[in-house]
Design a protein around this motif. Structure first.
Motif, PDB file in Angstrom:
ATOM      1  N   SER A   1       0.834  -1.208   0.000  1.00 45.34           N
ATOM      2  CA  SER A   1       0.000   0.000   0.000  1.00 45.34           C
ATOM      3  C   SER A   1       0.868   1.256   0.000  1.00 45.34           C
ATOM      4  CB  SER A   1      -0.921   0.019   1.226  1.00 45.34           C
ATOM      5  OG  SER A   1      -0.200   0.323   2.394  1.00 45.34           O
ATOM      6  N   THR A   2       0.344   2.275  -0.628  1.00 47.91           N
ATOM      7  CA  THR A   2       1.057   3.551  -0.692  1.00 47.91           C
ATOM      8  C   THR A   2       1.315   4.085   0.710  1.00 47.91           C
ATOM      9  OG1 THR A   2       0.033   4.046  -2.820  1.00 47.91           O
ATOM     10  CG2 THR A   2       0.958   5.906  -1.609  1.00 47.91           C
ATOM     11  N   GLY A   3       0.334   3.948   1.588  1.00 46.40           N
ATOM     12  CA  GLY A   3       0.487   4.444   2.953  1.00 46.40           C
ATOM     13  C   GLY A   3       1.628   3.769   3.693  1.00 46.40           C
ATOM     14  N   ASP A   4       1.714   2.450   3.602  1.00 51.15           N
ATOM     15  CA  ASP A   4       2.797   1.726   4.271  1.00 51.15           C
ATOM     16  C   ASP A   4       4.153   2.040   3.638  1.00 51.15           C
ATOM     17  OD1 ASP A   4       1.139   0.623   6.149  1.00 51.15           O
ATOM     18  OD2 ASP A   4       1.409  -1.449   5.505  1.00 51.15           O
ATOM     19  N   LEU A   5       4.178   2.192   2.324  1.00 52.22           N
ATOM     20  CA  LEU A   5       5.439   2.519   1.657  1.00 52.22           C
ATOM     21  C   LEU A   5       5.931   3.912   2.064  1.00 52.22           C
ATOM     22  CD1 LEU A   5       4.656   1.000  -1.848  1.00 52.22           C
ATOM     23  CD2 LEU A   5       6.416   0.207  -0.249  1.00 52.22           C
ATOM     24  N   ILE A   6       5.029   4.871   2.154  1.00 51.06           N
ATOM     25  CA  ILE A   6       5.404   6.226   2.574  1.00 51.06           C
ATOM     26  C   ILE A   6       5.877   6.216   4.031  1.00 51.06           C
ATOM     27  CG2 ILE A   6       4.504   8.544   3.093  1.00 51.06           C
ATOM     28  CD1 ILE A   6       2.756   8.223   0.531  1.00 51.06           C
ATOM     29  N   LYS A   7       5.134   5.508   4.881  1.00 51.06           N
ATOM     30  CA  LYS A   7       5.511   5.389   6.292  1.00 51.06           C
ATOM     31  C   LYS A   7       6.915   4.787   6.411  1.00 51.06           C
ATOM     32  CE  LYS A   7       2.047   3.498   8.117  1.00 51.06           C
ATOM     33  NZ  LYS A   7       1.088   2.595   8.733  1.00 51.06           N
ATOM     34  N   ALA A   8       7.169   3.754   5.625  1.00 51.54           N
ATOM     35  CA  ALA A   8       8.474   3.099   5.653  1.00 51.54           C
ATOM     36  C   ALA A   8       9.581   4.057   5.212  1.00 51.54           C
ATOM     37  CB  ALA A   8       8.459   1.860   4.766  1.00 51.54           C
ATOM     38  N   GLU A   9       9.328   4.822   4.165  1.00 51.53           N
ATOM     39  CA  GLU A   9      10.337   5.762   3.658  1.00 51.53           C
ATOM     40  C   GLU A   9      10.671   6.829   4.702  1.00 51.53           C
ATOM     41  OE1 GLU A   9      11.812   4.438   1.224  1.00 51.53           O
ATOM     42  OE2 GLU A   9      11.064   5.200  -0.678  1.00 51.53           O
ATOM     43  N   ILE A  10       9.664   7.316   5.396  1.00 55.54           N
ATOM     44  CA  ILE A  10       9.889   8.303   6.461  1.00 55.54           C
ATOM     45  C   ILE A  10      10.736   7.679   7.572  1.00 55.54           C
ATOM     46  CG2 ILE A  10       8.750   9.619   8.308  1.00 55.54           C
ATOM     47  CD1 ILE A  10       6.415  10.034   6.237  1.00 55.54           C
ATOM     48  N   MET A  11      10.408   6.454   7.930  1.00 51.65           N
ATOM     49  CA  MET A  11      11.150   5.789   9.008  1.00 51.65           C
ATOM     50  C   MET A  11      12.573   5.421   8.586  1.00 51.65           C
ATOM     51  SD  MET A  11       9.112   6.204  11.415  1.00 51.65           S
ATOM     52  CE  MET A  11       9.839   5.294  12.768  1.00 51.65           C
ATOM     53  N   VAL A  12      12.784   5.155   7.311  1.00 51.73           N
ATOM     54  CA  VAL A  12      14.142   4.916   6.796  1.00 51.73           C
ATOM     55  C   VAL A  12      14.986   6.170   7.012  1.00 51.73           C
ATOM     56  CG1 VAL A  12      15.438   4.731   4.614  1.00 51.73           C
ATOM     57  CG2 VAL A  12      13.641   3.081   5.151  1.00 51.73           C
ATOM     58  N   ILE A  13      14.429   7.320   6.681  1.00 55.96           N
ATOM     59  CA  ILE A  13      15.153   8.581   6.858  1.00 55.96           C
ATOM     60  C   ILE A  13      15.441   8.832   8.340  1.00 55.96           C
ATOM     61  CG2 ILE A  13      15.002  11.096   6.604  1.00 55.96           C
ATOM     62  CD1 ILE A  13      13.251  10.491   4.045  1.00 55.96           C
ATOM     63  N   LEU A  14      14.430   8.661   9.184  1.00 62.67           N
ATOM     64  CA  LEU A  14      14.620   8.870  10.622  1.00 62.67           C
ATOM     65  C   LEU A  14      15.621   7.876  11.210  1.00 62.67           C
ATOM     66  CD1 LEU A  14      10.964   9.563  11.830  1.00 62.67           C
ATOM     67  CD2 LEU A  14      12.851  11.201  11.668  1.00 62.67           C
ATOM     68  N   GLY A  15      15.512   6.610  10.796  1.00 64.10           N
ATOM     69  CA  GLY A  15      16.436   5.592  11.291  1.00 64.10           C
ATOM     70  C   GLY A  15      17.878   5.891  10.916  1.00 64.10           C
ATOM     71  N   ALA A  16      18.095   6.268   9.670  1.00 62.94           N
ATOM     72  CA  ALA A  16      19.457   6.602   9.230  1.00 62.94           C
ATOM     73  C   ALA A  16      19.963   7.841   9.963  1.00 62.94           C
ATOM     74  CB  ALA A  16      19.491   6.816   7.716  1.00 62.94           C
ATOM     75  N   ALA A  17      19.099   8.819  10.171  1.00 66.11           N
ATOM     76  CA  ALA A  17      19.513  10.045  10.871  1.00 66.11           C
ATOM     77  C   ALA A  17      19.903   9.748  12.310  1.00 66.11           C
ATOM     78  CB  ALA A  17      18.388  11.082  10.822  1.00 66.11           C
ATOM     79  N   VAL A  18      19.053   9.035  13.035  1.00 68.74           N
ATOM     80  CA  VAL A  18      19.336   8.728  14.443  1.00 68.74           C
ATOM     81  C   VAL A  18      20.566   7.829  14.559  1.00 68.74           C
ATOM     82  CG1 VAL A  18      18.470   7.515  16.494  1.00 68.74           C
ATOM     83  CG2 VAL A  18      16.959   9.055  15.224  1.00 68.74           C
ATOM     84  N   GLY A  19      20.586   6.749  13.781  1.00 66.27           N
ATOM     85  CA  GLY A  19      21.689   5.798  13.871  1.00 66.27           C
ATOM     86  C   GLY A  19      23.031   6.392  13.521  1.00 66.27           C
ATOM     87  N   MET A  20      23.097   7.110  12.426  1.00 68.86           N
ATOM     88  CA  MET A  20      24.375   7.674  12.005  1.00 68.86           C
ATOM     89  C   MET A  20      24.791   8.869  12.852  1.00 68.86           C
ATOM     90  SD  MET A  20      25.510   5.540   9.842  1.00 68.86           S
ATOM     91  CE  MET A  20      24.811   4.431  11.071  1.00 68.86           C
ATOM     92  N   PHE A  21      23.817   9.570  13.434  1.00 66.38           N
ATOM     93  CA  PHE A  21      24.162  10.662  14.349  1.00 66.38           C
ATOM     94  C   PHE A  21      24.824  10.096  15.603  1.00 66.38           C
ATOM     95  CE2 PHE A  21      23.379  13.730  17.747  1.00 66.38           C
ATOM     96  CZ  PHE A  21      23.928  14.870  17.163  1.00 66.38           C
ATOM     97  N   VAL A  22      24.228   9.066  16.192  1.00 65.62           N
ATOM     98  CA  VAL A  22      24.803   8.441  17.386  1.00 65.62           C
ATOM     99  C   VAL A  22      26.215   7.942  17.087  1.00 65.62           C
ATOM    100  CG1 VAL A  22      24.640   6.432  18.922  1.00 65.62           C
ATOM    101  CG2 VAL A  22      22.614   7.846  18.493  1.00 65.62           C
ATOM    102  N   ALA A  23      26.376   7.234  15.988  1.00 67.52           N
ATOM    103  CA  ALA A  23      27.689   6.695  15.629  1.00 67.52           C
ATOM    104  C   ALA A  23      28.699   7.816  15.366  1.00 67.52           C
ATOM    105  CB  ALA A  23      27.558   5.799  14.400  1.00 67.52           C
ATOM    106  N   SER A  24      28.285   8.829  14.649  1.00 66.29           N
ATOM    107  CA  SER A  24      29.193   9.921  14.289  1.00 66.29           C
ATOM    108  C   SER A  24      29.616  10.739  15.498  1.00 66.29           C
ATOM    109  CB  SER A  24      28.530  10.838  13.251  1.00 66.29           C
ATOM    110  OG  SER A  24      28.262  10.119  12.069  1.00 66.29           O
ATOM    111  N   VAL A  25      28.681  11.024  16.376  1.00 65.80           N
ATOM    112  CA  VAL A  25      29.001  11.800  17.575  1.00 65.80           C
ATOM    113  C   VAL A  25      29.978  11.037  18.469  1.00 65.80           C
ATOM    114  CG1 VAL A  25      28.012  12.709  19.724  1.00 65.80           C
ATOM    115  CG2 VAL A  25      26.946  13.242  17.545  1.00 65.80           C
ATOM    116  N   SER A  26      29.913   9.712  18.446  1.00 65.59           N
ATOM    117  CA  SER A  26      30.853   8.924  19.256  1.00 65.59           C
ATOM    118  C   SER A  26      32.289   9.189  18.847  1.00 65.59           C
ATOM    119  CB  SER A  26      30.546   7.426  19.136  1.00 65.59           C
ATOM    120  OG  SER A  26      30.992   6.914  17.889  1.00 65.59           O
TER     121      SER A  26
END
Length: 182
Positions: free
Chosen positions: A109-134
């Protein structure tokens, strides 16, 4: 229909996490030589889509374990050594998308695909920020250098790979589930 729980961590989740970690490790090792120029040991890893997808499909703990353990194994096999904050960052890239696990009803579904894309961006931002700040206290660099040589290249690479590959994995998984009557 199976009952889903956001925080479940039973045999089913451990098995899926192990499969995800193995896939992530093997596919990461295959592309770890694709280093991003002027970045600090950051490679182009299409495999980042694995923990992201596993989080969406099986829950946040599965995504966390797949990303953490998969990155740990990949780095050790590739000769990079043990970088626990980067392992955690890769785990968070799977955990954050998993936070919408209970709301995912139809991976086509378009809704689930959009939700997933938003969470991909948030996941990469949070994960790489934590790693980079370390790297500020691990490598003794300043915040600006950490963002320029670690966060920006890893975030951009992981987001591009995730935005392209996670929807493909979702649609393929939905087709397989549809054929199996689930």
């Amino acid at each position: 229909m199976e009952k889903k729980s956001l925080w479940a961590l039973g045999t089913r989740e451990v098995v899926y996490a192990a499969i995800g970690a193995a896939l992530y490790a093997v596919l990461s090792v295959a592309t770890n030589f694709l280093q991003i120029p002027a970045a600090a040991n950051v490679s182009i890893r299409p495999a980042v889509a694995i923990p992201m997808f596993f989080g969406l499909a099986f829950g946040p703990w599965v995504g966390l374990i797949a990303g953490f353990v998969g990155n740990l194994i990949s780095d050790l096999v590739s000769g990079y050594g043990f970088w626990p904050w980067w392992d955690l960052g890769n785990g968070l890239m799977g955990f954050v998308p998993g936070l919408v696990y209970l709301t995912m009803t139809d991976f086509r579904s378009t809704g689930d695909l959009i939700k997933a894309e938003i969470m991909v961006i948030l996941g990469a931002a949070v994960g790489m920020f934590v790693a980079s700040v370390s790297e500020i206290w691990v490598s003794g660099i300043d915040f600006t250098t950490a963002m320029a040589t670690n966060f920006v290249p890893s975030f951009i690479s992981n987001v591009v790979n995730g935005l392209i590959l996670v929807p493909i994995l979702m649609i393929a998984y939905a087709a397989i589930r549809g054929r199996s009557g689930r």
